[in-house]
Design an enzyme around this catalytic site. Structure first.
Site, short mmCIF file in Angstrom:
data_model
loop_
_atom_site.label_atom_id
_atom_site.label_comp_id
_atom_site.label_asym_id
_atom_site.label_seq_id
_atom_site.Cartn_x
_atom_site.Cartn_y
_atom_site.Cartn_z
N LYS A 9 0.83 -1.20 0.00
CA LYS A 9 0.00 0.00 0.00
C LYS A 9 0.88 1.27 0.00
O LYS A 9 2.10 1.18 0.21
CB LYS A 9 -0.92 -0.04 1.23
CG LYS A 9 -1.91 -1.21 1.22
CD LYS A 9 -2.80 -1.18 2.46
CE LYS A 9 -3.75 -2.35 2.51
NZ LYS A 9 -4.66 -2.27 3.68
N TYR A 49 -12.17 -2.76 -3.12
CA TYR A 49 -12.71 -2.77 -1.74
C TYR A 49 -14.24 -2.79 -1.72
O TYR A 49 -14.84 -2.39 -0.72
CB TYR A 49 -12.17 -1.57 -0.97
CG TYR A 49 -10.74 -1.78 -0.48
CD1 TYR A 49 -10.42 -2.86 0.35
CD2 TYR A 49 -9.72 -0.90 -0.82
CE1 TYR A 49 -9.12 -3.07 0.80
CE2 TYR A 49 -8.42 -1.09 -0.36
CZ TYR A 49 -8.13 -2.19 0.45
OH TYR A 49 -6.86 -2.38 0.92
N PHE A 57 -15.28 3.28 7.24
CA PHE A 57 -13.93 3.68 6.82
C PHE A 57 -13.73 3.57 5.31
O PHE A 57 -12.63 3.83 4.81
CB PHE A 57 -12.87 2.84 7.55
CG PHE A 57 -13.03 1.34 7.38
CD1 PHE A 57 -12.56 0.70 6.25
CD2 PHE A 57 -13.66 0.60 8.37
CE1 PHE A 57 -12.70 -0.67 6.09
CE2 PHE A 57 -13.81 -0.78 8.22
CZ PHE A 57 -13.33 -1.41 7.08
N ARG A 85 -1.09 -14.55 4.16
CA ARG A 85 -1.83 -13.87 5.24
C ARG A 85 -1.08 -13.99 6.56
O ARG A 85 -1.07 -13.07 7.36
CB ARG A 85 -3.23 -14.47 5.38
CG ARG A 85 -4.12 -14.28 4.17
CD ARG A 85 -4.76 -12.93 4.10
NE ARG A 85 -5.73 -12.70 5.14
CZ ARG A 85 -6.50 -11.61 5.21
NH1 ARG A 85 -6.39 -10.66 4.29
NH2 ARG A 85 -7.35 -11.45 6.19
N ARG A 102 3.10 -6.65 9.32
CA ARG A 102 2.38 -5.60 10.05
C ARG A 102 2.86 -5.51 11.51
O ARG A 102 2.95 -4.41 12.06
CB ARG A 102 0.87 -5.87 9.99
CG ARG A 102 0.28 -5.63 8.60
CD ARG A 102 -1.14 -6.15 8.52
NE ARG A 102 -1.79 -5.81 7.26
CZ ARG A 102 -2.91 -6.38 6.83
NH1 ARG A 102 -3.51 -7.32 7.57
NH2 ARG A 102 -3.45 -6.01 5.68
N ASN A 112 -1.67 -0.17 7.33
CA ASN A 112 -1.17 -1.53 7.62
C ASN A 112 -0.35 -2.14 6.47
O ASN A 112 -0.22 -3.35 6.37
CB ASN A 112 -2.30 -2.43 8.10
CG ASN A 112 -3.37 -2.65 7.07
OD1 ASN A 112 -3.24 -2.17 5.94
ND2 ASN A 112 -4.41 -3.38 7.43
N HIS A 115 -1.76 -5.40 1.43
CA HIS A 115 -3.00 -6.17 1.28
C HIS A 115 -2.66 -7.57 0.79
O HIS A 115 -1.76 -7.73 -0.04
CB HIS A 115 -3.92 -5.51 0.25
CG HIS A 115 -4.96 -6.44 -0.27
ND1 HIS A 115 -6.13 -6.69 0.41
CD2 HIS A 115 -5.00 -7.23 -1.37
CE1 HIS A 115 -6.84 -7.59 -0.25
NE2 HIS A 115 -6.17 -7.93 -1.34
N GLU A 126 -9.33 -10.87 -7.50
CA GLU A 126 -8.42 -9.72 -7.42
C GLU A 126 -7.34 -9.77 -8.50
O GLU A 126 -6.99 -8.74 -9.08
CB GLU A 126 -7.81 -9.66 -6.02
CG GLU A 126 -8.86 -9.31 -4.97
CD GLU A 126 -8.36 -9.35 -3.53
OE1 GLU A 126 -9.11 -8.89 -2.65
OE2 GLU A 126 -7.24 -9.84 -3.29
N1 LIG Z 1 -11.71 -0.17 11.63
C1 LIG Z 1 -10.98 0.23 10.60
N2 LIG Z 1 -10.57 1.51 10.48
C2 LIG Z 1 -9.82 1.92 9.43
N3 LIG Z 1 -9.43 1.11 8.43
C3 LIG Z 1 -9.81 -0.16 8.50
C4 LIG Z 1 -10.61 -0.68 9.58
N4 LIG Z 1 -10.82 -2.00 9.36
C5 LIG Z 1 -10.20 -2.27 8.21
N5 LIG Z 1 -9.60 -1.18 7.70
C6 LIG Z 1 -8.84 -1.08 6.46
O1 LIG Z 1 -9.52 -1.83 5.46
C7 LIG Z 1 -8.67 -2.85 4.96
C8 LIG Z 1 -9.51 -4.05 4.63
O2 LIG Z 1 -10.03 -4.59 5.82
P1 LIG Z 1 -10.10 -6.16 6.03
O3 LIG Z 1 -11.01 -6.40 7.17
O4 LIG Z 1 -10.39 -6.82 4.71
O5 LIG Z 1 -8.63 -6.47 6.53
P2 LIG Z 1 -7.48 -7.34 5.90
O6 LIG Z 1 -8.09 -8.44 5.07
O7 LIG Z 1 -6.51 -7.72 6.96
O8 LIG Z 1 -6.78 -6.27 5.02
P3 LIG Z 1 -6.54 -6.29 3.45
O9 LIG Z 1 -7.87 -6.60 2.79
O10 LIG Z 1 -6.05 -4.88 3.17
O11 LIG Z 1 -5.49 -7.34 3.24
C9 LIG Z 1 -7.65 -3.07 6.09
O12 LIG Z 1 -6.44 -3.58 5.59
C10 LIG Z 1 -7.47 -1.68 6.65
O13 LIG Z 1 -6.54 -0.95 5.85
#
Ligand SMILES: Nc1ncnc2c1ncn2[C@@H]1O[C@H](COP(=O)(O)OP(=O)(O)OP(=O)(O)O)[C@@H](O)[C@H]1O
Length: 149
Positions: A9, A49, A57, A85, A102, A112, A115, A126
């Site tokens: 990211k 997304y 968010f 993961r 992370r 974080n 992705h 994706e």
């Molecule tokens: N509570 C939150 N506040 C702000 N940003 C959030 C929050 N929860 C998730 N995100 C953002 O949205 C992304 C997607 O959320 P998801 O729950 O799919 O997490 P993830 O699968 O670990 O991350 P990613 O999809 O980016 O690999 C997260 O990586 C983070 O950047």
């Protein structure tokens, strides 16, 4: 062969962690089959997304992911989706285990670093969203027989 989609990211790129992050997947033994450096369009960010579009968010997430360049990648290998993961760590870097990307480099859920696809079906969706077929390279690293039986 299983494939996953990973994207470093904007925070990972700005913090000069691209090499460090790629190194972790390379040294683990996975194979890079697609790589591009790009500024993400709003359309691509919203499609990527889409599952989060009702979350509070969503707006800031799309703003962030389109704010600066990202490194989009496809990696290949046995069990690569779940293993990536684990290498990435929990969504919130504050609670992610040390030793994960992370856990080692982040302190905030909105920053974080990377992705990773959360399942094989998501990975397929994706990869198709971010890469054309001809942008993926089918190849066999010479060390394959030293990595797997
Ligand atoms: N509570 C939150 N506040 C702000 N940003 C959030 C929050 N929860 C998730 N995100 C953002 O949205 C992304 C997607 O959320 P998801 O729950 O799919 O997490 P993830 O699968 O670990 O991350 P990613 O999809 O980016 O690999 C997260 O990586 C983070 O950047």
């Amino acid at each position: 062969m299983e494939r996953t989609f990973l994207a470093i990211k904007p925070d990972g790129v700005q913090r000069k962690l691209v090499g460090e992050i790629i190194r972790r997947f390379e040294t683990k033994g996975f194979t890079l089959v697609g790589l591009k450096f790009l500024k993400v369009s709003r359309e691509l960010a919203e499609q990527h997304y889409d599952v989060h579009k009702e979350r509070p968010f969503f707006g800031s997430l799309v703003e962030f992911i389109t704010s600066a360049p990202v490194v989009a990648m496809v990696w290949e290998g046995d069990g690569v989706v779940a293993a990536a993961r684990k290498i990435i760590g929990a969504t919130n870097p504050l609670t992610a285990e040390p030793g994960t990307i992370r856990g080692d480099f982040g302190i905030n859920i909105g920053r974080n670093l990377i992705h990773g696809s959360d399942a094989q079906e998501t990975a397929q969706r994706e990869i198709a969203l971010w890469f054309k077929d001809e942008e993926l390279v089918n190849w066999q690293p010479h060390l394959t027989s030293w990595l797997r039986e």
